[in-house]
Design a protein around this motif. Structure first.
Motif, PDB file in Angstrom:
ATOM      1  N   HIS A 185      -6.189   3.571  -3.577  1.00 49.43           N
ATOM      2  CA  HIS A 185      -4.766   3.894  -3.720  1.00 49.43           C
ATOM      3  C   HIS A 185      -4.591   5.163  -4.551  1.00 49.43           C
ATOM      4  CE1 HIS A 185      -3.249   0.503  -1.642  1.00 49.43           C
ATOM      5  NE2 HIS A 185      -3.571  -0.396  -2.540  1.00 49.43           N
ATOM      6  N   LEU A 186      -5.396   5.321  -5.587  1.00 48.43           N
ATOM      7  CA  LEU A 186      -5.306   6.522  -6.414  1.00 48.43           C
ATOM      8  C   LEU A 186      -5.635   7.767  -5.603  1.00 48.43           C
ATOM      9  CD1 LEU A 186      -6.852   5.436  -9.836  1.00 48.43           C
ATOM     10  CD2 LEU A 186      -4.566   6.349  -9.461  1.00 48.43           C
ATOM     11  N   TYR A 187      -6.738   7.718  -4.872  1.00 47.44           N
ATOM     12  CA  TYR A 187      -7.111   8.860  -4.043  1.00 47.44           C
ATOM     13  C   TYR A 187      -6.049   9.140  -2.989  1.00 47.44           C
ATOM     14  CZ  TYR A 187     -11.779  10.398  -5.402  1.00 47.44           C
ATOM     15  OH  TYR A 187     -12.833  10.984  -6.057  1.00 47.44           O
ATOM     16  N   ALA A 188      -5.531   8.080  -2.351  1.00 52.26           N
ATOM     17  CA  ALA A 188      -4.493   8.274  -1.339  1.00 52.26           C
ATOM     18  C   ALA A 188      -3.237   8.885  -1.954  1.00 52.26           C
ATOM     19  CB  ALA A 188      -4.164   6.938  -0.670  1.00 52.26           C
ATOM     20  N   SER A 189      -2.892   8.467  -3.172  1.00 52.44           N
ATOM     21  CA  SER A 189      -1.719   9.021  -3.851  1.00 52.44           C
ATOM     22  C   SER A 189      -1.895  10.507  -4.137  1.00 52.44           C
ATOM     23  CB  SER A 189      -1.462   8.268  -5.160  1.00 52.44           C
ATOM     24  OG  SER A 189      -1.128   6.924  -4.915  1.00 52.44           O
ATOM     25  N   TYR A 190      -3.069  10.886  -4.605  1.00 50.62           N
ATOM     26  CA  TYR A 190      -3.320  12.301  -4.903  1.00 50.62           C
ATOM     27  C   TYR A 190      -3.373  13.132  -3.616  1.00 50.62           C
ATOM     28  CZ  TYR A 190      -4.060  12.165  -9.947  1.00 50.62           C
ATOM     29  OH  TYR A 190      -3.855  12.075 -11.306  1.00 50.62           O
ATOM     30  N   THR A 191      -3.941  12.576  -2.545  1.00 53.29           N
ATOM     31  CA  THR A 191      -3.936  13.287  -1.265  1.00 53.29           C
ATOM     32  C   THR A 191      -2.505  13.493  -0.782  1.00 53.29           C
ATOM     33  OG1 THR A 191      -6.064  12.283  -0.685  1.00 53.29           O
ATOM     34  CG2 THR A 191      -4.787  13.233   1.110  1.00 53.29           C
ATOM     35  N   PHE A 192      -1.689  12.458  -0.896  1.00 51.93           N
ATOM     36  CA  PHE A 192      -0.276  12.547  -0.538  1.00 51.93           C
ATOM     37  C   PHE A 192       0.430  13.598  -1.389  1.00 51.93           C
ATOM     38  CE2 PHE A 192       4.089  10.585  -1.025  1.00 51.93           C
ATOM     39  CZ  PHE A 192       4.552  11.013   0.208  1.00 51.93           C
ATOM     40  N   ALA A 193       0.040  13.710  -2.664  1.00 50.05           N
ATOM     41  CA  ALA A 193       0.650  14.698  -3.552  1.00 50.05           C
ATOM     42  C   ALA A 193       0.405  16.121  -3.058  1.00 50.05           C
ATOM     43  CB  ALA A 193       0.108  14.533  -4.968  1.00 50.05           C
ATOM     44  N   PHE A 194      -0.792  16.386  -2.553  1.00 49.13           N
ATOM     45  CA  PHE A 194      -1.077  17.721  -2.030  1.00 49.13           C
ATOM     46  C   PHE A 194      -0.233  18.023  -0.794  1.00 49.13           C
ATOM     47  CE2 PHE A 194      -4.935  17.357  -4.618  1.00 49.13           C
ATOM     48  CZ  PHE A 194      -5.012  18.639  -5.133  1.00 49.13           C
ATOM     49  N   VAL A 250      10.271   4.355  -6.841  1.00 46.19           N
ATOM     50  CA  VAL A 250       9.179   3.614  -6.204  1.00 46.19           C
ATOM     51  C   VAL A 250       8.471   2.734  -7.232  1.00 46.19           C
ATOM     52  CG1 VAL A 250       6.981   3.818  -5.005  1.00 46.19           C
ATOM     53  CG2 VAL A 250       8.854   5.368  -4.423  1.00 46.19           C
ATOM     54  N   LEU A 251       8.255   3.270  -8.437  1.00 45.22           N
ATOM     55  CA  LEU A 251       7.619   2.479  -9.492  1.00 45.22           C
ATOM     56  C   LEU A 251       8.461   1.257  -9.824  1.00 45.22           C
ATOM     57  CD1 LEU A 251       5.481   2.102 -11.717  1.00 45.22           C
ATOM     58  CD2 LEU A 251       6.855   3.604 -13.176  1.00 45.22           C
ATOM     59  N   TYR A 252       9.767   1.416  -9.875  1.00 49.03           N
ATOM     60  CA  TYR A 252      10.658   0.292 -10.167  1.00 49.03           C
ATOM     61  C   TYR A 252      10.552  -0.776  -9.075  1.00 49.03           C
ATOM     62  CZ  TYR A 252      14.869  -2.162 -11.715  1.00 49.03           C
ATOM     63  OH  TYR A 252      15.750  -3.109 -12.172  1.00 49.03           O
ATOM     64  N   ASP A 277       0.827  -1.204   0.000  1.00 54.44           N
ATOM     65  CA  ASP A 277       0.000   0.000   0.000  1.00 54.44           C
ATOM     66  C   ASP A 277       0.863   1.256   0.000  1.00 54.44           C
ATOM     67  OD1 ASP A 277      -2.158  -1.629   0.015  1.00 54.44           O
ATOM     68  OD2 ASP A 277      -2.746  -1.261   2.087  1.00 54.44           O
ATOM     69  N   TRP A 278       1.903   1.259   0.810  1.00 54.74           N
ATOM     70  CA  TRP A 278       2.772   2.440   0.869  1.00 54.74           C
ATOM     71  C   TRP A 278       3.531   2.637  -0.436  1.00 54.74           C
ATOM     72  CZ3 TRP A 278       2.320   6.291   4.007  1.00 54.74           C
ATOM     73  CH2 TRP A 278       1.766   6.096   5.268  1.00 54.74           C
ATOM     74  N   ARG A 279       3.963   1.547  -1.054  1.00 51.57           N
ATOM     75  CA  ARG A 279       4.680   1.685  -2.325  1.00 51.57           C
ATOM     76  C   ARG A 279       3.795   2.292  -3.397  1.00 51.57           C
ATOM     77  NH1 ARG A 279       7.242  -3.512  -1.391  1.00 51.57           N
ATOM     78  NH2 ARG A 279       5.721  -4.504  -2.751  1.00 51.57           N
ATOM     79  N   LEU A 280       2.519   1.959  -3.357  1.00 50.46           N
ATOM     80  CA  LEU A 280       1.619   2.457  -4.392  1.00 50.46           C
ATOM     81  C   LEU A 280       1.322   3.947  -4.237  1.00 50.46           C
ATOM     82  CD1 LEU A 280      -0.821  -0.564  -4.697  1.00 50.46           C
ATOM     83  CD2 LEU A 280       1.050   0.067  -6.202  1.00 50.46           C
ATOM     84  N   GLY A 331       2.039   9.613  -6.129  1.00 51.55           N
ATOM     85  CA  GLY A 331       1.870  10.936  -5.545  1.00 51.55           C
ATOM     86  C   GLY A 331       3.051  11.855  -5.801  1.00 51.55           C
ATOM     87  N   PHE A 332       4.249  11.289  -5.912  1.00 56.86           N
ATOM     88  CA  PHE A 332       5.417  12.120  -6.209  1.00 56.86           C
ATOM     89  C   PHE A 332       5.321  12.693  -7.624  1.00 56.86           C
ATOM     90  CE2 PHE A 332       6.933   9.347  -2.821  1.00 56.86           C
ATOM     91  CZ  PHE A 332       7.590  10.244  -1.994  1.00 56.86           C
ATOM     92  N   TRP A 333       4.824  11.866  -8.562  1.00 60.01           N
ATOM     93  CA  TRP A 333       4.613  12.382  -9.919  1.00 60.01           C
ATOM     94  C   TRP A 333       3.553  13.475  -9.916  1.00 60.01           C
ATOM     95  CZ3 TRP A 333       0.112  12.757 -12.626  1.00 60.01           C
ATOM     96  CH2 TRP A 333       0.233  13.201 -13.953  1.00 60.01           C
ATOM     97  N   GLN A 334       2.433  13.250  -9.229  1.00 61.73           N
ATOM     98  CA  GLN A 334       1.354  14.227  -9.214  1.00 61.73           C
ATOM     99  C   GLN A 334       1.789  15.517  -8.524  1.00 61.73           C
ATOM    100  OE1 GLN A 334      -1.368  14.397 -10.779  1.00 61.73           O
ATOM    101  NE2 GLN A 334      -2.166  16.251  -9.803  1.00 61.73           N
TER     102      GLN A 334
END
Length: 474
Positions: free
Chosen positions: A141-150, A178-180, A11-14, A18-21
């Motif tokens: 995971h998508l929503y969490a990634s975007y929240t992390f991006a903010f 992270v993607l790798y 979950d954390w890796r996914l 957020g870094f890209w966003q």
């Protein structure tokens, strides 16, 4: 316990998306990477050039996908994406601040092209990963990634300019690393409910995406006229948008939704319409409220595109880079058109407050028509239903048994499948089968992977439709 720990690490890796966003928000919503106060360009022109090059970069990646996809299967793609983005990010502000004349313009354009190409390649590779994930929590995971991006964005926003540039330069490197590291995430098998892509109204949906994106670019281009003199307008707008996405993330973590795609779609049109209406009703009081809602709606649309287009590619046996790339290219092209039109309006002699109001009203009308007639909840739902002849004489257990055989489920996974089909929650299944919660989650993840689905709605479709007809695994 070990399986639960593995799920948490995954979950954390996914969150790496957020870094890209965060890079995207910094680059397109601030002057950290493309300063508007540099020596080379007038207000806003640097960002417009960056948007042009980003659109061209997605086109280049889509064309290249016909020969080189999947990009995520090549180690060189990771190095190339990180290097292009990082080098371009660092060189753009340097060119704008310290170089002059044709040399400065040339360096900036090359740097922007480098960052744009790396940006497009990295996002497509994230899409390739997302398409094959076996977890049933992809939308969350998508929503969490975007929240992390903010969160990352605001950390960078309040840094001194040189430090902010260096931090922004690191974002694509971290995202790529992270993607790798996610290369060995559990992947789902081919779906037992194969998708006939010819049943999808692709042209109509792409036109709707283009129009929505034109409205996004147009409103973002003229929204500054609602908040003249407020230097923190964009920061406040992004804080509202991030808070809204964070609230949805929290609700998705607390409550489960049968279809994560529908959850992602719900805020898009209402948030954009409400945002534009708020700008018209309170143009001089709290313009960041309207702007923030518009941003939230568009970011929800971005997440929906990643979730749906990558899943369609997986189930339709077509390259993710082609399906996802065309969808993103359509939105980027629409944003570019809207931004160019807005730029032309703002510098035209006939620009007035009344014209601004008329543009906003037309935008609201178009969004309402699209949401009611051409890009509805039903249209999103149809993307996940493949019509098949149903046999009404089969019980739920028989349908589950047929699907379990197709997906080669174990006996325990078959038991969990029946309980899921009956709408039971994970805690209920724990009590019913007397097994740990981490073990249940592991079984659910395996079921999704073997049946080729990513959420509860897809699982139910597989049970109702996949139990009859020819298996996609055959």
């Amino acid at each position: 316990m070990r399986e639960a720990m593995t799920d948490r690490v995954a979950d954390w890796r996914l969150l790496g998306l957020g870094f890209w966003q965060a890079w995207q928000i910094v680059a397109m919503c601030t002057d950290i990477v493309a300063p508007t106060s540099g020596k080379l360009f007038d207000q806003g022109n640097a960002l417009l050039i960056l948007l042009v090059l980003m659109t061209a970069a997605y086109l280049a990646v889509v064309v290249a996908s016909r020969r080189y996809a999947p990009f995520a299967g090549r180690d060189s793609s990771y190095v190339l994406a990180a290097a292009l983005m990082a080098a371009g990010t660092l060189a753009m502000p340097v060119a704008l601040h310290f170089l002059e004349g044709i040399v400065g313009i040339g360096v900036f354009v090359m740097a922007a092209a480098s960052a744009s190409l790396g940006n497009a390649l990295l996002l497509i590779m994230w899409g390739e990963l997302w398409s094959a994930l076996a977890t049933g929590r992809v939308g969350r995971h998508l929503y969490a990634s975007y929240t992390f991006a903010f969160v990352l964005f605001f950390l960078i926003y309040f840094m001194p300019q040189p430090v902010a540039v260096m931090a922004t330069t690191l974002l694509p490197i971290i995202s790529t690393a992270v993607l790798y590291a996610c290369r060995h995430e559990p992947r789902r098998e081919p779906s037992v409910v194969p998708l006939d892509v010819h049943t999808i109204p692709v042209a109509r949906l792409l036109v709707c995406l283009f129009i929505i994106s034109v409205i996004w670019g147009l409103t973002q281009g003229i929204v500054g006229t609602f908040a003249e003199g407020d230097e923190f307008h964009m920061a406040k707008s992004l804080l509202l948008a991030g808070g809204g996405i964070g609230a949805i993330t929290l609700s998705m973590a607390v409550t489960s939704s049968p279809s994560e795609a529908l959850t992602l779609y719900k805020p898009v049109i209402p948030a954009m319409v409400a945002g534009i209406v708020l700008l018209l009703l309170q143009p001089a009081v709290y313009p960041f409220l309207g702007s923030g809602l518009i941003i939230m709606g568009v970011y929800c649309l971005d997440m929906l595109l990643m979730l749906v287009s990558t899943d369609i590619a997986f189930r339709g046996r077509i390259p993710v880079a082609l399906s996802f790339g065309v969808a993103i290219l359509t939105t980027r092209a629409g944003t570019l058109v809207g931004s160019v039109v807005a730029d032309g309006f703002l510098f035209a002699p006939f620009w007035t407050a009344q014209l601004r109001t008329d543009i906003c009203l037309v935008a609201v009308l178009l969004l309402a028509i699209i949401g009611m007639l051409f890009f509805t909840m039903a249209d999103v739902q149809r993307l996940y239903v493949t019509p098949r002849a149903q046999r009404t004489d089969e019980s739920l257990e028989q349908k589950c048994a047929a699907v379990a055989a197709m997906g080669h489920l174990t006996n325990r996974e078959s038991e969990v499948l029946v309980l899921l089909a009956r709408g039971r929650s994970v805690p209920y299944i724990c009590d019913e089968l007397s097994i740990a919660q981490g073990t249940v989650k592991h079984h659910v993840s395996n079921i999704y992977r073997k049946l080729g689905v990513y959420d509860r709605q897809g699982l139910l479709d597989a049970i109702e439709q996949g139990g009859v007809g020819r298996s996609a695994l055959a």
